[in-house]
Scaffold this active site. Structure first.
Site, mmCIF file in Angstrom:
data_model
loop_
_atom_site.group_PDB
_atom_site.id
_atom_site.type_symbol
_atom_site.label_atom_id
_atom_site.label_comp_id
_atom_site.label_asym_id
_atom_site.label_seq_id
_atom_site.Cartn_x
_atom_site.Cartn_y
_atom_site.Cartn_z
ATOM 1 C CG HIS A 1 -2.249 0.654 1.051
ATOM 2 N ND1 HIS A 1 -2.562 2.116 1.425
ATOM 3 C CD2 HIS A 1 -3.267 0.186 0.123
ATOM 4 C CE1 HIS A 1 -3.642 2.403 1.144
ATOM 5 N NE2 HIS A 1 -4.316 1.160 0.392
ATOM 6 C CG HIS B 1 -6.400 -0.226 -8.171
ATOM 7 N ND1 HIS B 1 -6.699 0.829 -8.074
ATOM 8 C CD2 HIS B 1 -6.012 -0.749 -6.930
ATOM 9 C CE1 HIS B 1 -6.844 1.243 -6.740
ATOM 10 N NE2 HIS B 1 -6.443 0.187 -6.117
#
Length: 382
Positions: free
Chosen positions: A186, A286
């Site tokens: 992340h 994504h």
């Protein structure tokens, strides 16, 4: 045919929908948003629509893309590329409906009938992952993804590393070795910690490690790759084929993750996918977003021989008040079967948006990601 009108709807939990209308009555839908910056992207979409696209033929998608991108002296970046992305999706939706064909037919036809999906577990600060993993596997999913850690210091303790490894180990023990587990760093992890984490997690055979460092530090990827045999994935914060050039040329990234709502839409992500294929790199778009973005991803996945797996946001931790299926008139289009979803075959993007639900929930544009801080008060990466 001409574009005559458009509407923008900020809807919960954190999405922005675009409706483009033509003089023939055909309507196209797109999802232009930067999570937490919906108002900013709304302004960018309005500027592109009002100063250029109104009155234009919606079918000239490539020319419109080039004009929106190259027609301004300043280009690229998350806001402009997300605005272009949502408009591009809506134009493809119109074009597919005009020709009574799904977008993937206009892109060359399907290379697959369905694609595997993965399911998020564990939340922002990963917790309860083993139990959640069992639940999702029992529901039929064969691939999962979890955050590796909460916030980390620039150089953190051995305990921080062992906690991350123990969490992944618990998931692996819970689901066995036939389930894939992606681990998302992340962008929370600095280069020295990414090297240590990559080594520590390798024991449990992650499907991939995602965004091991922020994209501005992609020059560190070769050094990180030297510390692990785990596939490396990145790309959700990269916005054009030019942004991806460096990682392709490095030769160390195994999976790219462009976002069809951030990286210029279907037109651009289709090109990025083709570039990746030439470098033997897999595609895994994504998509922690809404139904329009997911439908757009699936149209690209359908045509990309190197598409590996698709992210989707059903029951993701962000979706506290509304979820993907809420905005669809026909929710069966995203039925998951044994961890796969069929490629939508309806005209355009292949989804039918429930306009009444969209209009009734519109006006929600106040989501912002949390700001985390270290114990010393300094800002931590979220």
């Amino acid at each position: 045919m001409k574009i005559v009108d458009y509407d923008l709807y900020a809807v919960p939990p954190r999405w922005l929908f675009l409706r483009v209308e033509t003089d023939t009555g055909l309507v196209g839908w797109g999802e232009p948003v930067v999570e937490g910056r919906a108002r900013t992207v709304r302004t960018a979409v309005e500027e592109l629509m009002d100063t250029y696209l109104l009155g234009k033929d919606p079918l000239r998608i490539e020319d419109h893309w080039q004009t929106m991108y190259r027609g301004g002296f300043y280009r690229g970046g998350p806001v402009l590329m997300s605005a272009i992305a949502g408009i591009d999706q809506a134009l493809w939706d119109v074009k597919g409906k005009h020709h009574d064909a799904p977008v993937h037919e206009l892109l060359g036809g399907k290379a697959r009938d369905r694609i595997r999906v993965y399911q998020w577990i564990g939340g922002d600060r990963p917790d309860g992952v083993a139990d959640a993993a069992r639940e999702k596997v029992e529901a039929g999913f064969t691939a999962l993804k979890m955050n590796a850690t909460s916030e980390l210091r620039r150089i953190d303790s051995p305990k921080a590393v062992s906690r991350a490894a123990d969490r992944l180990g618990a998931v692996r023990e819970a689901v066995g070795d036939e389930v894939d587990i992606g681990v998302d760093f992340h962008g929370r992890v600095t280069k020295p910690m990414a090297k240590r984490l990559a080594e520590a997690l390798s024991e449990y055979d992650p499907f991939f490690i995602e965004e091991p460092v922020l994209p501005e530090h992609n020059d560190a990827l070769p050094e990180i790759a030297a510390h692990t045999s785990t596939p490396i994935a990145t790309g959700e914060r990269m916005f054009s084929r030019w942004d991806f050039k460096e990682v392709f040329e490095q030769g160390v990234v195994d999976v790219i993750q462009p976002d069809v709502s951030h990286a210029g839409g279907i037109t651009e992500v289709n090109k990025i996918a083709a570039m990746a294929e030439a470098y033997d790199v897999a595609l895994a778009p994504h998509c922690p977003l809404g139904p329009i973005a997911l439908a757009a991803c699936l149209q690209v996945d359908a045509c990309a021989p190197n598409a590996l797996i698709q992210e989707q946001s059903l029951d993701i931790h962000y979706n506290e008040t509304s979820d993907v299926l809420d905005y669809l008139a026909d929710q069966s289009v995203f039925e998951y079967d044994e961890g796969f979803v069929d490629i939508p075959d309806g005209p355009g993007l292949g989804v039918d948006i429930d306009v009444e639900v969209v209009e009734s929930r519109a006006g929600h544009d106040d989501w912002h990601n949390p700001v985390w801080r270290h114990p010393d008060g300094s800002v931590a990466e979220w």
